[in-house]
Motif scaffolding. Structure first.
Motif, PDB file in Angstrom:
ATOM      1  N   TRP A   9       0.780  -1.085   0.059  1.00  0.00           N
ATOM      2  CA  TRP A   9       0.195   0.031   0.114  1.00  0.00           C
ATOM      3  C   TRP A   9       0.827   1.201  -0.114  1.00  0.00           C
ATOM      4  O   TRP A   9       0.587   2.378  -0.726  1.00  0.00           O
ATOM      5  N   LEU A  10       1.924   1.121   0.912  1.00  0.00           N
ATOM      6  CA  LEU A  10       2.766   2.372   0.781  1.00  0.00           C
ATOM      7  C   LEU A  10       3.493   2.762  -0.424  1.00  0.00           C
ATOM      8  O   LEU A  10       3.525   3.982  -0.848  1.00  0.00           O
ATOM      9  N   VAL A  11       3.943   1.801  -1.062  1.00  0.00           N
ATOM     10  CA  VAL A  11       4.832   1.837  -2.296  1.00  0.00           C
ATOM     11  C   VAL A  11       3.487   2.361  -3.288  1.00  0.00           C
ATOM     12  O   VAL A  11       4.132   3.324  -4.168  1.00  0.00           O
ATOM     13  N   ASN A  77       6.111   8.952 -15.788  1.00  0.00           N
ATOM     14  CA  ASN A  77       4.950   8.212 -16.190  1.00  0.00           C
ATOM     15  C   ASN A  77       5.422   6.848 -16.669  1.00  0.00           C
ATOM     16  O   ASN A  77       4.894   5.801 -16.343  1.00  0.00           O
ATOM     17  N   LEU A  78       6.674   6.485 -17.429  1.00  0.00           N
ATOM     18  CA  LEU A  78       7.316   5.468 -17.854  1.00  0.00           C
ATOM     19  C   LEU A  78       7.543   4.637 -16.559  1.00  0.00           C
ATOM     20  O   LEU A  78       7.264   3.393 -16.424  1.00  0.00           O
ATOM     21  N   ARG A  79       8.295   5.305 -15.656  1.00  0.00           N
ATOM     22  CA  ARG A  79       8.597   4.652 -14.295  1.00  0.00           C
ATOM     23  C   ARG A  79       7.432   4.183 -13.537  1.00  0.00           C
ATOM     24  O   ARG A  79       7.344   3.002 -12.958  1.00  0.00           O
ATOM     25  N   SER A  80       6.365   4.909 -13.692  1.00  0.00           N
ATOM     26  CA  SER A  80       5.179   4.570 -12.712  1.00  0.00           C
ATOM     27  C   SER A  80       4.443   3.433 -13.320  1.00  0.00           C
ATOM     28  O   SER A  80       4.136   2.420 -12.485  1.00  0.00           O
ATOM     29  N   ALA A 103      10.978  -8.900  -8.799  1.00  0.00           N
ATOM     30  CA  ALA A 103      10.031  -7.617  -8.768  1.00  0.00           C
ATOM     31  C   ALA A 103      10.329  -6.566  -7.834  1.00  0.00           C
ATOM     32  O   ALA A 103      10.826  -5.337  -8.112  1.00  0.00           O
ATOM     33  N   GLN A 104      10.853  -6.976  -6.499  1.00  0.00           N
ATOM     34  CA  GLN A 104      11.287  -5.948  -5.314  1.00  0.00           C
ATOM     35  C   GLN A 104      12.483  -5.444  -5.699  1.00  0.00           C
ATOM     36  O   GLN A 104      12.684  -4.308  -5.519  1.00  0.00           O
ATOM     37  N   LEU A 110      14.447   1.092  -9.653  1.00  0.00           N
ATOM     38  CA  LEU A 110      14.064   2.146 -10.200  1.00  0.00           C
ATOM     39  C   LEU A 110      13.883   3.133  -9.353  1.00  0.00           C
ATOM     40  O   LEU A 110      14.287   4.352  -9.847  1.00  0.00           O
ATOM     41  N   MET A 111      13.713   3.122  -8.042  1.00  0.00           N
ATOM     42  CA  MET A 111      13.516   4.287  -6.892  1.00  0.00           C
ATOM     43  C   MET A 111      14.975   4.764  -6.957  1.00  0.00           C
ATOM     44  O   MET A 111      15.079   6.025  -6.679  1.00  0.00           O
ATOM     45  N   LYS A 112      16.076   3.912  -6.932  1.00  0.00           N
ATOM     46  CA  LYS A 112      17.438   4.498  -6.947  1.00  0.00           C
ATOM     47  C   LYS A 112      17.800   5.227  -8.173  1.00  0.00           C
ATOM     48  O   LYS A 112      18.268   6.420  -7.777  1.00  0.00           O
ATOM     49  N   VAL A 113      17.302   4.785  -9.114  1.00  0.00           N
ATOM     50  CA  VAL A 113      17.834   5.695 -10.441  1.00  0.00           C
ATOM     51  C   VAL A 113      16.872   6.724 -10.416  1.00  0.00           C
ATOM     52  O   VAL A 113      17.438   8.093 -10.854  1.00  0.00           O
ATOM     53  N   ASP A 114      15.553   6.947  -9.966  1.00  0.00           N
ATOM     54  CA  ASP A 114      14.955   8.271 -10.101  1.00  0.00           C
ATOM     55  C   ASP A 114      15.470   9.073  -9.194  1.00  0.00           C
ATOM     56  O   ASP A 114      15.633  10.206  -9.525  1.00  0.00           O
ATOM     57  N   LYS A 115      15.802   8.760  -7.943  1.00  0.00           N
ATOM     58  CA  LYS A 115      16.386   9.772  -6.975  1.00  0.00           C
ATOM     59  C   LYS A 115      17.868  10.071  -7.451  1.00  0.00           C
ATOM     60  O   LYS A 115      17.923  11.263  -7.361  1.00  0.00           O
TER      61      LYS A 115
END
Length: 179
Positions: A9-11, A77-80, A103-104, A110-115
């Motif tokens: 839910w948090l993610v 959008n692509l990352r989402s 998947a995890q 993805l979160m690391k690259v985005d940051k």
């Protein structure tokens, strides 16, 4: 590896927050309008005394700013969508342990690259550029900065920033500019 419902839910909420934030940044505030199509509370006639040159310069800056915001929005959008796909795997009770771990790992990546991209864009703005977008692929990174021109030393500085933060060889970094 099992994920409890609270983590999923948090993610999901964090992903939704990123998408909505990007949407509101692009669209801006919405004001109610009266029957004549004017924003409510605006009954006076306003006169614009700016010159045409100033208007066209503002339009160019707005179009250029829209270009960078559009790139960032497209990337988000692509990352989402990718995160949503991985979340579907995580929430699927039929997923194997290996699929769940993969998947995890992908979501974390993805979160690391985005940051990292966000930090790099901010560092580039701190170097004196009006705006920047960093797009990292599997082995290649594209950097586009908002500038009238780029000097050789600026390109070297940008490549070294990317190399330092994303750990890619300098030969795999492209730098471009857009006024």
């Amino acid at each position: 590896m099992t994920m409890n419902k609270q983590t999923v839910w948090l993610v999901t909420m964090l992903t939704l927050m990123v998408v909505l934030s990007a949407y509101y940044i692009v669209t801006g505030p919405v004001e109610p309008v009266d029957e004549a199509g004017r924003p409510s509370g605006e009954n006076e006639v306003q006169v614009d005394l700016k010159t045409e040159e100033a208007d066209s310069k503002e339009e160019v800056q707005k179009a250029s700013s829209d270009y960078f915001v559009g790139y960032q929005l497209q990337r988000n959008n692509l990352r989402s969508k990718m995160t949503e796909e991985y979340m579907n795997i995580l929430t699927n009770p039929k997923s194997s342990k290996k699929e769940l771990e993969e998947a995890q790992r992908k979501i974390d990546e993805l979160m690391k690259v985005d940051k990292t991209e966000s930090v790099l864009e901010e560092l580039i703005r701190n170097e004196g550029f009006r705006d920047a977008v960093v797009i990292s692929g599997d082995r290649h990174v594209d950097v586009i900065v908002q500038s009238e021109k780029l000097t050789h030393s600026q390109v070297v500085k940008l490549i070294s920033l990317v190399k330092k933060h994303l750990d890619v060889p300098a030969t795999q970094v492209s730098v471009a500019y857009r006024p």
